[in-house]
Structures are given as structure tokens and as C-alpha cells.
Design a protein around this motif. Sequence first.
Motif, PDB file in Angstrom:
ATOM      1  N   TYR A  34     -14.969  51.295 -41.058  1.00 55.33           N
ATOM      2  CA  TYR A  34     -16.256  50.668 -40.771  1.00 55.33           C
ATOM      3  C   TYR A  34     -16.749  50.943 -39.357  1.00 55.33           C
ATOM      4  O   TYR A  34     -17.953  50.828 -39.097  1.00 55.33           O
ATOM      5  N   LEU A  35     -15.854  51.290 -38.446  1.00 53.74           N
ATOM      6  CA  LEU A  35     -16.249  51.471 -37.054  1.00 53.74           C
ATOM      7  C   LEU A  35     -16.560  52.934 -36.741  1.00 53.74           C
ATOM      8  O   LEU A  35     -15.905  53.854 -37.250  1.00 53.74           O
ATOM      9  N   TRP A  36     -17.525  53.135 -35.875  1.00 55.93           N
ATOM     10  CA  TRP A  36     -17.954  54.448 -35.432  1.00 55.93           C
ATOM     11  C   TRP A  36     -16.812  55.158 -34.703  1.00 55.93           C
ATOM     12  O   TRP A  36     -16.040  54.543 -33.971  1.00 55.93           O
ATOM     13  N   CYS A  37     -16.751  56.468 -34.847  1.00 56.13           N
ATOM     14  CA  CYS A  37     -15.621  57.260 -34.349  1.00 56.13           C
ATOM     15  C   CYS A  37     -15.755  57.700 -32.898  1.00 56.13           C
ATOM     16  O   CYS A  37     -14.904  58.437 -32.382  1.00 56.13           O
ATOM     17  N   ALA A  38     -16.815  57.282 -32.205  1.00 53.19           N
ATOM     18  CA  ALA A  38     -17.028  57.616 -30.787  1.00 53.19           C
ATOM     19  C   ALA A  38     -17.273  59.105 -30.558  1.00 53.19           C
ATOM     20  O   ALA A  38     -16.929  59.651 -29.511  1.00 53.19           O
ATOM     21  N   ASP A  39     -17.882  59.767 -31.517  1.00 56.94           N
ATOM     22  CA  ASP A  39     -18.246  61.170 -31.354  1.00 56.94           C
ATOM     23  C   ASP A  39     -19.273  61.278 -30.221  1.00 56.94           C
ATOM     24  O   ASP A  39     -20.373  60.722 -30.305  1.00 56.94           O
ATOM     25  N   PRO A  40     -18.942  62.012 -29.142  1.00 58.67           N
ATOM     26  CA  PRO A  40     -19.856  62.075 -27.989  1.00 58.67           C
ATOM     27  C   PRO A  40     -21.175  62.772 -28.275  1.00 58.67           C
ATOM     28  O   PRO A  40     -22.090  62.706 -27.449  1.00 58.67           O
ATOM     29  N   VAL A  41     -21.286  63.440 -29.400  1.00 62.13           N
ATOM     30  CA  VAL A  41     -22.570  64.041 -29.768  1.00 62.13           C
ATOM     31  C   VAL A  41     -23.658  62.969 -29.811  1.00 62.13           C
ATOM     32  O   VAL A  41     -24.811  63.211 -29.450  1.00 62.13           O
ATOM     33  N   TYR A  42     -23.263  61.764 -30.242  1.00 67.58           N
ATOM     34  CA  TYR A  42     -24.210  60.655 -30.317  1.00 67.58           C
ATOM     35  C   TYR A  42     -23.901  59.569 -29.283  1.00 67.58           C
ATOM     36  O   TYR A  42     -24.773  59.126 -28.558  1.00 67.58           O
ATOM     37  N   TRP A  43     -22.637  59.124 -29.241  1.00 66.94           N
ATOM     38  CA  TRP A  43     -22.239  58.026 -28.341  1.00 66.94           C
ATOM     39  C   TRP A  43     -20.726  57.995 -28.305  1.00 66.94           C
ATOM     40  O   TRP A  43     -20.077  57.957 -29.347  1.00 66.94           O
ATOM     41  N   ASN A  44     -20.160  58.019 -27.105  1.00 66.85           N
ATOM     42  CA  ASN A  44     -18.717  58.210 -26.971  1.00 66.85           C
ATOM     43  C   ASN A  44     -17.918  56.916 -26.896  1.00 66.85           C
ATOM     44  O   ASN A  44     -16.815  56.898 -26.347  1.00 66.85           O
ATOM     45  N   ARG A  45     -18.473  55.845 -27.431  1.00 69.26           N
ATOM     46  CA  ARG A  45     -17.753  54.570 -27.462  1.00 69.26           C
ATOM     47  C   ARG A  45     -17.777  54.006 -28.877  1.00 69.26           C
ATOM     48  O   ARG A  45     -18.554  54.445 -29.731  1.00 69.26           O
ATOM     49  N   THR A  46     -16.941  53.000 -29.108  1.00 62.39           N
ATOM     50  CA  THR A  46     -16.846  52.393 -30.431  1.00 62.39           C
ATOM     51  C   THR A  46     -17.225  50.914 -30.419  1.00 62.39           C
ATOM     52  O   THR A  46     -18.095  50.479 -31.165  1.00 62.39           O
ATOM     53  N   MET A 137     -18.832  31.040 -10.021  1.00 64.75           N
ATOM     54  CA  MET A 137     -18.810  32.406 -10.554  1.00 64.75           C
ATOM     55  C   MET A 137     -19.991  32.608 -11.500  1.00 64.75           C
ATOM     56  O   MET A 137     -20.308  31.734 -12.320  1.00 64.75           O
ATOM     57  N   TYR A 138     -20.643  33.755 -11.388  1.00 71.20           N
ATOM     58  CA  TYR A 138     -21.758  34.118 -12.259  1.00 71.20           C
ATOM     59  C   TYR A 138     -21.390  35.378 -13.027  1.00 71.20           C
ATOM     60  O   TYR A 138     -20.848  36.328 -12.460  1.00 71.20           O
ATOM     61  N   PHE A 139     -21.701  35.396 -14.321  1.00 69.28           N
ATOM     62  CA  PHE A 139     -21.343  36.550 -15.142  1.00 69.28           C
ATOM     63  C   PHE A 139     -22.150  36.547 -16.436  1.00 69.28           C
ATOM     64  O   PHE A 139     -22.779  35.560 -16.813  1.00 69.28           O
ATOM     65  N   SER A 140     -22.100  37.674 -17.129  1.00 68.97           N
ATOM     66  CA  SER A 140     -22.557  37.787 -18.511  1.00 68.97           C
ATOM     67  C   SER A 140     -21.445  38.466 -19.300  1.00 68.97           C
ATOM     68  O   SER A 140     -20.619  39.181 -18.739  1.00 68.97           O
ATOM     69  N   ILE A 141     -21.449  38.256 -20.600  1.00 65.98           N
ATOM     70  CA  ILE A 141     -20.476  38.925 -21.459  1.00 65.98           C
ATOM     71  C   ILE A 141     -21.134  39.192 -22.810  1.00 65.98           C
ATOM     72  O   ILE A 141     -21.971  38.405 -23.284  1.00 65.98           O
ATOM     73  N   GLY A 142     -20.768  40.313 -23.397  1.00 69.94           N
ATOM     74  CA  GLY A 142     -21.350  40.649 -24.686  1.00 69.94           C
ATOM     75  C   GLY A 142     -20.500  41.654 -25.438  1.00 69.94           C
ATOM     76  O   GLY A 142     -19.571  42.260 -24.894  1.00 69.94           O
ATOM     77  N   ALA A 143     -20.827  41.821 -26.696  1.00 71.15           N
ATOM     78  CA  ALA A 143     -20.149  42.773 -27.573  1.00 71.15           C
ATOM     79  C   ALA A 143     -21.070  43.957 -27.843  1.00 71.15           C
ATOM     80  O   ALA A 143     -22.297  43.851 -27.717  1.00 71.15           O
ATOM     81  N   HIS A 144     -20.453  45.092 -28.236  1.00 71.56           N
ATOM     82  CA  HIS A 144     -21.241  46.291 -28.507  1.00 71.56           C
ATOM     83  C   HIS A 144     -20.601  47.113 -29.641  1.00 71.56           C
ATOM     84  O   HIS A 144     -20.448  48.332 -29.532  1.00 71.56           O
ATOM     85  N   PRO A 145     -20.192  46.472 -30.753  1.00 70.56           N
ATOM     86  CA  PRO A 145     -19.546  47.226 -31.831  1.00 70.56           C
ATOM     87  C   PRO A 145     -20.532  48.101 -32.601  1.00 70.56           C
ATOM     88  O   PRO A 145     -21.642  47.677 -32.910  1.00 70.56           O
ATOM     89  N   PRO A 247     -28.835  54.966 -30.812  1.00 69.61           N
ATOM     90  CA  PRO A 247     -29.451  55.798 -29.780  1.00 69.61           C
ATOM     91  C   PRO A 247     -30.877  56.206 -30.140  1.00 69.61           C
ATOM     92  O   PRO A 247     -31.121  56.721 -31.234  1.00 69.61           O
ATOM     93  N   PRO A 248     -31.822  55.980 -29.237  1.00 69.45           N
ATOM     94  CA  PRO A 248     -33.229  56.283 -29.542  1.00 69.45           C
ATOM     95  C   PRO A 248     -33.458  57.737 -29.909  1.00 69.45           C
ATOM     96  O   PRO A 248     -32.933  58.656 -29.284  1.00 69.45           O
ATOM     97  N   LYS A 249     -34.218  57.922 -30.971  1.00 71.32           N
ATOM     98  CA  LYS A 249     -34.708  59.227 -31.413  1.00 71.32           C
ATOM     99  C   LYS A 249     -33.597  60.220 -31.740  1.00 71.32           C
ATOM    100  O   LYS A 249     -33.792  61.431 -31.643  1.00 71.32           O
ATOM    101  N   LYS A 250     -32.432  59.710 -32.150  1.00 69.19           N
ATOM    102  CA  LYS A 250     -31.319  60.582 -32.507  1.00 69.19           C
ATOM    103  C   LYS A 250     -30.924  60.493 -33.976  1.00 69.19           C
ATOM    104  O   LYS A 250     -30.175  61.328 -34.470  1.00 69.19           O
ATOM    105  N   GLN A 251     -31.392  59.443 -34.673  1.00 72.54           N
ATOM    106  CA  GLN A 251     -30.947  59.193 -36.048  1.00 72.54           C
ATOM    107  C   GLN A 251     -29.414  59.248 -36.128  1.00 72.54           C
ATOM    108  O   GLN A 251     -28.828  59.879 -37.020  1.00 72.54           O
ATOM    109  N   ALA A 252     -28.765  58.606 -35.176  1.00 72.07           N
ATOM    110  CA  ALA A 252     -27.303  58.570 -35.141  1.00 72.07           C
ATOM    111  C   ALA A 252     -26.777  57.805 -36.349  1.00 72.07           C
ATOM    112  O   ALA A 252     -27.384  56.820 -36.775  1.00 72.07           O
TER     113      ALA A 252
END
Length: 296
Positions: A34-46, A137-145, A247-252
Motif C-alpha cells: 500500500y505504501l509508495w516505493c520512494a522512487d525519486p522519479v516522482y518523490w524519494n520518500r515514503t 517549547m513551540y513546534f508542529s508535527i505532522g504525517a506525510h504517508p 506532486p503538482p503536474k506529474k500525475q505521480a
Amino acid sequence: MADIIMKNETLEIGIHLHGAELKSLRKLSTDTEYLWCADPVYWNRTSPVLFPFVGGVKNGIYRHEGKVYRIGQHGFARDREFTLLNQTEDTAWFVLEDDEESRKIYPFAFRLEIGYQLLKDGVKVMWKVKNPAEEVMYFSIGAHPAFNCPLRQGEKQTEYQICLQDKEGKVLNEFENTIFGQGGTVTLRHETVKLEDGILPITETLFDNDAKVIENGQVQRVVLLDGSGEEYLAVEFDAPLVGIWSPPKKQAPFVCIEPWYGRCDSEVFDGELKDREWEQVLQPGEEFRAEYKIVV
């Protein structure tokens, strides 16, 4: 190969120590990833964690107590090595603490713990942020799956759909999107996006203007539907914001569903760190806890 692998009768997950990043979520019966493979052609993270910033700061700088600091988008935790804190059959916790390098760009002591609990129907992602210092302490936290979309070879992403639901699980008739601007900031403009039965179609132009930024707890369950209209994945959360991005305009071939406690600066923001919208605050000795769930 992931550093930590956990498996039950239905699912297997893999986690890297680098960024404490979830790298794989696989259904055993169908061998479906289910998770993206981090192919750098589109985006190198998962599935990076966003800490201590979600999004970018205006002009790449922020101010705290009169001093100016420069920091990149989404903070730095995603690029640091975590330590395995403890592990059981179905749960693993990882920890990252401040050091000399982090304090050059983020002048706070902190302890960030990220936990993963493997369930029969998915995985629960848990966060703890602790303030061990004697100052606020000031911070933000978020997910990016990032989730594979389409899920199967030979299918088209435009055949898939996104369904938006509120905290009661009711589908939305519309949502208000905060429109992105220049330099990774958001504008003061908003648009009302109409939905039919909660459905946001995935068109070729859906992400041309960057992420959909949905604030104020409008949405707390985001569902991915395949070409036959069947739900194959959902992200459930209590976070007050969620971003939906590809990713914008990539149809990733993936879609990110991102619960956030914080977001990027507004294009007109001119205050200090403590003045940022949606910024989280921890008093000395306090702890912040949050979680979200990926259901498959």
C-alpha cells in the motif's frame, strides 16, 4: 530492507531507523503493497514525519526571541537517525532527542518518540513530544504517508476517487480549501469545493496548484476508492488539519494523506515562532500525544 519488520496473520510492516519512517505496509494474503516505493522519479520518500515544522517558513527563516533561524521545509526529524527505544511483538517505539546540531536551527530541547502498532486491519502511528527544558517549547508535527494510487498495474489513477468524511464518519457535501501561494506558503484565499456523496475525483489537474489544505477539523477520515468504487485504504485521525497531495503536474502514481498539527506560514506572516497559526505549545515538563490510523 527495513531495519524493523513486524508481522501478524494479515499484515507486515517495515520501518527504517532513518527518520523512524514507515516504509512498507503489505497485505499478506494478496501480497499487496500500500505504501509508495520512494522512487525519486516522482518523490524519494515514503512516509516521513514532519517535525518540528509542518510545511515551510516564509522566506526559509523564522524568528524566536528576536533571533533569526533558517530551516528547510518540514523540519529535520525525517533526515535524522532514530534509536529503537523498545519493541514487542506488535509495537515498536523510536526516539530522537535534540543535540548540538539541531539547536543551531531549532533552539529547543526536545524528546520525540514515534510508535507503530501493527493491527489486524492496519497500523496505528503514535507520537509523543516532550519538553524536558525550563522554557516554553513551540513546534508542529505532522504525517506525510504516500499511498499507491492506482493500487494495481494497468489501472489509471483517474479511475480512482477520494472520499472525505467528518469525525462521525458522515460524508461531506463540501470542504473549504486553503489555497497555496508562492514559496511554500498559503494565501489568505479559500475556495469551497463541492462534493457529491463525499467524493473528490482524482483528475489529472487535481494537484496542479499543490496540496489541498483542509483546516479546522472539517475532515477526520480520508478514504481511497479504487476504480470499482471500493474502499481499499483509509486514514483516520483527530488532527485539526489534513493535507492531500501528490506532486503538482506529474500525475505521480500515489496520493499522500497527511494529518497535521500545524502548517506552513501564510504569505503575509511577519511574526515570531510563537505567533504562527496552528503552532503547538508545550510548557516545561509537559508532553504532547497524538496518533492516527491507516486502515486497509
